[in-house]
Each structure stands twice: as structure tokens, then as C-alpha cells.
Motif scaffolding. Sequence first.
Motif, mmCIF file in Angstrom:
data_model
loop_
_atom_site.group_PDB
_atom_site.id
_atom_site.type_symbol
_atom_site.label_atom_id
_atom_site.label_comp_id
_atom_site.label_asym_id
_atom_site.label_seq_id
_atom_site.Cartn_x
_atom_site.Cartn_y
_atom_site.Cartn_z
ATOM 1 N N ASP A 138 35.259 42.075 49.057
ATOM 2 C CA ASP A 138 36.495 41.753 48.340
ATOM 3 C C ASP A 138 36.249 41.017 47.040
ATOM 4 O OD1 ASP A 138 37.711 42.940 50.434
ATOM 5 O OD2 ASP A 138 38.588 41.117 51.294
ATOM 6 N N ALA A 139 35.028 40.523 46.819
ATOM 7 C CA ALA A 139 34.743 39.789 45.585
ATOM 8 C C ALA A 139 34.284 40.694 44.455
ATOM 9 C CB ALA A 139 33.674 38.726 45.854
ATOM 10 N N ARG A 140 34.147 41.991 44.710
ATOM 11 C CA ARG A 140 33.732 42.907 43.646
ATOM 12 C C ARG A 140 34.773 42.967 42.531
ATOM 13 N NH1 ARG A 140 33.451 48.225 46.677
ATOM 14 N NH2 ARG A 140 35.124 47.168 47.817
ATOM 15 N N THR A 141 34.316 43.201 41.323
ATOM 16 C CA THR A 141 35.223 43.259 40.165
ATOM 17 C C THR A 141 35.463 44.709 39.757
ATOM 18 O OG1 THR A 141 33.353 43.011 38.637
ATOM 19 C CG2 THR A 141 34.496 41.006 39.336
ATOM 20 N N ARG A 142 36.637 44.980 39.275
ATOM 21 C CA ARG A 142 37.036 46.282 38.753
ATOM 22 C C ARG A 142 37.729 46.059 37.413
ATOM 23 N NH1 ARG A 142 33.977 47.471 41.993
ATOM 24 N NH2 ARG A 142 34.167 48.903 43.764
ATOM 25 N N LYS B 180 39.546 42.648 33.692
ATOM 26 C CA LYS B 180 38.705 42.529 34.872
ATOM 27 C C LYS B 180 39.503 41.907 36.011
ATOM 28 C CE LYS B 180 34.481 41.269 34.687
ATOM 29 N NZ LYS B 180 33.233 40.504 34.462
ATOM 30 N N THR C 57 39.585 41.549 40.549
ATOM 31 C CA THR C 57 38.789 41.661 41.771
ATOM 32 C C THR C 57 39.464 42.620 42.747
ATOM 33 O OG1 THR C 57 39.899 39.805 42.839
ATOM 34 C CG2 THR C 57 37.957 39.310 41.485
ATOM 35 N N THR D 158 40.237 41.918 45.723
ATOM 36 C CA THR D 158 41.286 41.165 46.415
ATOM 37 C C THR D 158 42.595 41.234 45.659
ATOM 38 O OG1 THR D 158 39.627 39.653 47.322
ATOM 39 C CG2 THR D 158 41.908 38.911 47.317
ATOM 40 N N GLU D 159 42.543 41.107 44.336
ATOM 41 C CA GLU D 159 43.767 41.168 43.527
ATOM 42 C C GLU D 159 44.380 42.555 43.563
ATOM 43 O OE1 GLU D 159 42.367 37.769 40.271
ATOM 44 O OE2 GLU D 159 42.225 39.908 39.804
#
Length: 457
Positions: A274-278, A284, A286, A288-289
Motif C-alpha cells: 500500500d505504500a507504493r507510489t503512482r 504522485k 500512494t 492507499t490514497e
Amino acid sequence: MLTWEEKLEAEALFKRGWKIAVIARHLGRDPKTIRAYLSGERTPGVRRRSTPEVFEPFAAYVTQRLADDRHVWATTLFDEVGGLGYLGSYPSFTRALRVRGLRPGCTACASGAHREAAIIDHPAGEETQFDWLELPDPPTGWGLAGPAHLLVGSLAHSSRWRAVLAESEDQPHLIEALDGVVRRLGGVTRYWRFDRMATVCHPASGRVSSSFAAVAGHYSAGVRICPSRRGQRKGVVEKANHSAAQRWWRTLADEHTMVGAQADLDRFCARVGDARTRRRDGQKVTVTELAAAEQLLVAPTAPYPAVLTVTRTVSAQALVAFRGNAYSVPPGMPGRELIVSSRLGSGIVEVASETGVVLARHRRAPDGAGAVVRDSRHVAALEAAVLAGFTDRAACRGKTRRPPSPAARVEAARLRGEPDAAAGDGQVLDFAAYAAAVRPITGPSTASTASTVEESL
């Protein structure tokens, strides 16, 4: 053989008017070698063969075979030319195939390997992609005969993924793992996407099976099946598979139980996945967002009532293991294989024989609790069986001398065709046999001897 530096120097000196013999003396080479490189007959870095090319006589045959079947294995061709008299090694044979470029290309295979892929838009809450991942070499404490299995589910919009471990890939285990993934993701999307697994659809036609249609209806989700040979259609979950295999399973410690490994995987997904960034619209964000914007339906209160069925071996304590707990059965069946089943959501575990006769029914303990669930009747029966078989008599000695008894020797003599033979203690069992033995004796003392024997008997 000249190096590229020597060839370039030889060409420069030759253009300046140096003779080949002078260049050869300058470079310390043979004039014929210098002449061959200057004329283009030889190439630097390529050593000229000292033996004739053994592949040359077979080039036409191999070319024709590859024209007939471009996918034929090199090992098959090597076996064929070996029978025709080819004396070279297999590495030399494959090198000749590569250098000569004899194998024609296949456009169908090349298009599948390097195909252009379009960017597919995934609206929030639209689709969850599911796929099985086979995990080799599970810890021995899990008691699995083969690999472990992991059902991975990923939200196509946000790429959030969760996974559940399973013992098998049959439909009941698929339903249980699917329910676990859905609840870990936070809800149900409008559609579920699968490849052509037999537990979901008919692999040949891609039509959803009636048994799984009831499951999808229970969760109010539609089912989408990937077309054949379109693995990129569910690329989100494929990438999640790669992350689960390389970043989690590869480093999992042997001390973990199956329940402990599941908890460790859940922590890994929340901490790392869930901490990966997109990047969305140049910003940018995460995972989770992005997952917070998913519009998910609430999962049903109870899972679909599928029946899990596994085979377990009864221990010497009249127990069978199931999901990190032990459940009692009637005594007298150690080492026997029984069928353990549990309907999802019922909280009941049943143990039955191979013919389906229910032998025990228990309330299911939480998975991995290490509980020993015993029925009072099973405990009493087991105690009675143990006490009935208890003795304080010492075990028989294994190194005692016990020769055959007289009765056994008589039976052995009968088998040898001597039914009237002695038992072996030196006594005559039948006087007629003795009389027949002494009858051939002649002389004046025969009658007196016979009367003496009769008196003694």
C-alpha cells in the motif's frame, strides 16, 4: 590470428607503400597471414578452423527438416543426424545452426512475445483481478505433500492487492480464499476477472460454470473471463504475483506456521504494497490514497456456504489435525485416513470415514489456535481402550533358544513321508516297526533274542 589493432596497423602501413614482407617482419607475423587479412580472406578475432567442418555434409538435410517443421527441437535433429553419421558434439551442432541461421522465424510466436499492448482504463470500483500463484517448497511444518497455493486479488484501479494461502486450488478452497481476499480489500467490485481456470468456467468455451455462477451471485459480482492467450489483460494481478513471490515468499522463514505466514503476508501487503507510489494527472499518490477512492460494495455477512474437504491421518492419540488444531475421533483407528470437512460459516467440523459415515462432529476452533478439541465420549472410550490393553508383563525376549518341540518334529516327519517316525526322544512308538527291523537276522539266537525283547517290553 591477428587482432584488430594489428590489422589496422597493417592496413595503414600498406597504404603508405610498405611491402607485405616488411609489414610481416615489423609485426612478427607470417607474410601469408598478412596477405590474407589485407585481402579480406580472414577476419580479426575469428580463428580459422584447423579441421574440416563436420556439419557441412548435413546442412542440406537440416535445412529441409527445419523448413518442414520450424519448431522441431535441436536435440531431435541431433539424434537424426547422429544416425546418419554426424560425428560432432551437440554444442558444435547447435552452434552451426545459430551461425548459419538455419532455423526460420515464426511470426505467430514472435508476435506473442513482443506484442504491443494498449493502455486499458480501469475506473474506480470496476474490477478485481484474481489469479492463483503456486508456491514451491513450503515449510515442512505445514504438512503439505506438494506446493502451497496463494490466491491473489488486486483492484485494477488502485493496484491494491491482498492474498490468501490455501492447501489446494479446488473450488471450495477457491471460494474460501476469494472470500478472504474480498474482505481484506474492503469490499466487492462490480466485476471479477479470472483466466480460464476450470473451477470458474469451462476452459474451452470460457463460459462461467453454474456452480461458480451461484458464488458470484452471492457476492453480487459479475464475472469476466480473459480471452485465450491474453495474459496481459490482467497485468495488475500478474505484477502482484511477481511481488508476492520475490519479495515475500522468497524470504519467508521456516518457523512460520501456515496461519502465521498468512498474518505476515497481511502485514507485508499493508506495509509495502500500500505504500507504493503512482502518478495520476501529474501528481504522485500512494496506493492507499487511490484505494480510498474505490467504490466497493459491502461484502455479505456470511461467506458462500461451500464445504471444505481434506484428508487427514489419525494419530496414536485418536486425533486428526485441521487448520492448526486437533479434533478427537473414536479410538481404534491410528494411522487410518479420514475425511475432515467444514462448511464455511457454520463453525462445525465433521470427521467421516472413506464411505461417508460421520464419526465425529466438533465445534470449529479458531484457525491456528493450537487447541485440542475432544469429545467426552471419545476420551472415555480411549481411556478404556488404553487400560484394556495395559499390562505389566515384560515383553518376550527375542534371543531365546526354542528348538522345535516333539510334536513339531512328528509333523515334520509326516511331511517327509515318515508318519510313524519317532518323535526324537529315543523311544519306540510301535513294536511292529521294531520287529520288522530285526526280522532279517538269522541264526540260533534269533528266537531267544525276540523273546527277550518281548519280556523287556
